[in-house]
Write an enzyme that holds these catalytic residues in place. Structure first.
Site, PDB file in Angstrom:
ATOM      1  N   ASN A   6      26.093  54.819  20.455  1.00 43.57           N
ATOM      2  CA  ASN A   6      26.263  53.793  19.411  1.00 43.57           C
ATOM      3  C   ASN A   6      27.734  53.466  19.219  1.00 43.57           C
ATOM      4  OD1 ASN A   6      23.711  52.863  17.941  1.00 43.57           O
ATOM      5  ND2 ASN A   6      23.350  55.058  18.146  1.00 43.57           N
ATOM      6  N   HIS A  14      20.188  55.146  11.738  1.00 48.41           N
ATOM      7  CA  HIS A  14      19.187  56.228  11.771  1.00 48.41           C
ATOM      8  C   HIS A  14      18.016  55.786  12.648  1.00 48.41           C
ATOM      9  CE1 HIS A  14      17.140  59.796  10.314  1.00 48.41           C
ATOM     10  NE2 HIS A  14      16.049  59.050  10.261  1.00 48.41           N
ATOM     11  N   LYS A  35      26.746  65.488  10.105  1.00 48.72           N
ATOM     12  CA  LYS A  35      27.190  66.215   8.905  1.00 48.72           C
ATOM     13  C   LYS A  35      27.114  65.299   7.694  1.00 48.72           C
ATOM     14  CE  LYS A  35      28.927  69.958  10.960  1.00 48.72           C
ATOM     15  NZ  LYS A  35      28.444  71.305  10.758  1.00 48.72           N
TER      16      LYS A  35
HETATM   17  C1  GAR Z   1      21.068  58.116  17.571  1.00 44.50           C
HETATM   18  O1  GAR Z   1      19.715  57.947  17.890  1.00 44.50           O
HETATM   19  C2  GAR Z   1      21.256  58.065  16.070  1.00 44.50           C
HETATM   20  O2  GAR Z   1      20.433  57.140  15.427  1.00 44.50           O
HETATM   21  C3  GAR Z   1      20.872  59.467  15.694  1.00 44.50           C
HETATM   22  O3  GAR Z   1      21.448  60.277  16.671  1.00 44.50           O
HETATM   23  C4  GAR Z   1      21.523  59.545  17.899  1.00 44.50           C
HETATM   24  C5  GAR Z   1      22.955  59.582  18.349  1.00 44.50           C
HETATM   25  O4  GAR Z   1      23.098  58.969  19.585  1.00 44.50           O
HETATM   26  N1  GAR Z   1      21.332  59.758  14.379  1.00 44.50           N
HETATM   27  C6  GAR Z   1      20.656  60.526  13.543  1.00 44.50           C
HETATM   28  O5  GAR Z   1      19.617  61.093  13.835  1.00 44.50           O
HETATM   29  C7  GAR Z   1      21.325  60.672  12.174  1.00 44.50           C
HETATM   30  N2  GAR Z   1      20.390  61.177  11.225  1.00 44.50           N
HETATM   31  P1  GAR Z   1      24.542  58.500  20.100  1.00 44.50           P
HETATM   32  O6  GAR Z   1      25.497  59.684  19.859  1.00 44.50           O
HETATM   33  O7  GAR Z   1      24.327  58.265  21.565  1.00 44.50           O
HETATM   34  O8  GAR Z   1      24.938  57.284  19.332  1.00 44.50           O
END
Ligand code: GAR
Length: 197
Positions: free
Chosen positions: A14, A109, A91
């Protein structure tokens, strides 16, 4: 041109989508600093390759959460960021950062909040919960960050159909793709002030 600070803990896809959108001129913004709670996060390497300033919690040499919060706030303030984007950040955001950047901290999320959010709902846990619940759709949510995990005002959502054959991994990959687009679009709207926050 707005200045962005990004908080990460993992791979940073992201984060990369946001950086690319800035580089391509699609977002009228520049990522000034990437802060990782995890010194080994792949996101840090990607940001370094893009010549973006990086900091991780190990740099602060402090275990105390309140002091880490103060240090994170100082880094964000020193970089004069306008918005703080959480991108796979696992965190809680501390009170000092929350107060200083109130209404200007966003998170992505991987579910249709308020479903499958809160403490413990991150990464594959979210997608397992969706499948276990028998939900027929899931998706991605962009929301403002408040003191509780995944509880701030929802700014945007996009859904996908949960296929009976979906595993948590397949569902995660399907949703991650829409996260990137939704996050960039939402940040663009906010920066261009089409959304009041
Ligand atoms: C993503 O799917 C994000 O939505 C999730 O972790 C992943 C990170 O991917 N976030 C959560 O679960 C927060 N509660 P990335 O590091 O490749 O962006």
């Amino acid at each position: 041109m707005k200045k962005l600070g990004i908080l990460v803990s993992g791979k940073g896809s992201n984060m990369t989508a946001i950086i690319n959108a800035c580089e391509e001129g699609y977002l009228p913004a520049k990522v000034e600093v990437v802060i990782s709670s995890n010194p080994k996060a792949g996101a840090l390497e990607i940001a370094k390759e893009k010549n973006i300033k990086t900091v991780h919690y190990g740099t602060f040499q402090n275990e105390n959460l309140e002091e880490i919060d103060l240090s994170v706030c100082k880094v964000l303030c020193d970089s004069k960021v306008d918005f703080v984007l959480l991108a796979g950040f696992m965190k809680k955001v501390g009170r000092t950062v929350l107060t200083k950047f109130k209404g200007r901290i966003l998170n992505v999320h991987p579910s249709l909040l308020p479903k499958h959010g809160g403490k413990g709902f991150y990464g594959l846990n979210v997608h397992r919960a969706v499948i276990d619940a028998g939900d027929q759709k899931s998706g991605a949510t962009i929301h403002l960050v408040s003191e509780e995990y995944d509880e701030g005002t929802i700014l945007a959502q996009k859904s996908v159909i949960v296929d009976p054959k979906d595993t948590p991994e397949l569902l995660a990959a399907k949703i991650l793709k829409i996260e990137h687009v939704l996050y960039v679009e939402t940040v663009k709207e906010i920066i261009e002030a089409n959304i009041k926050i």
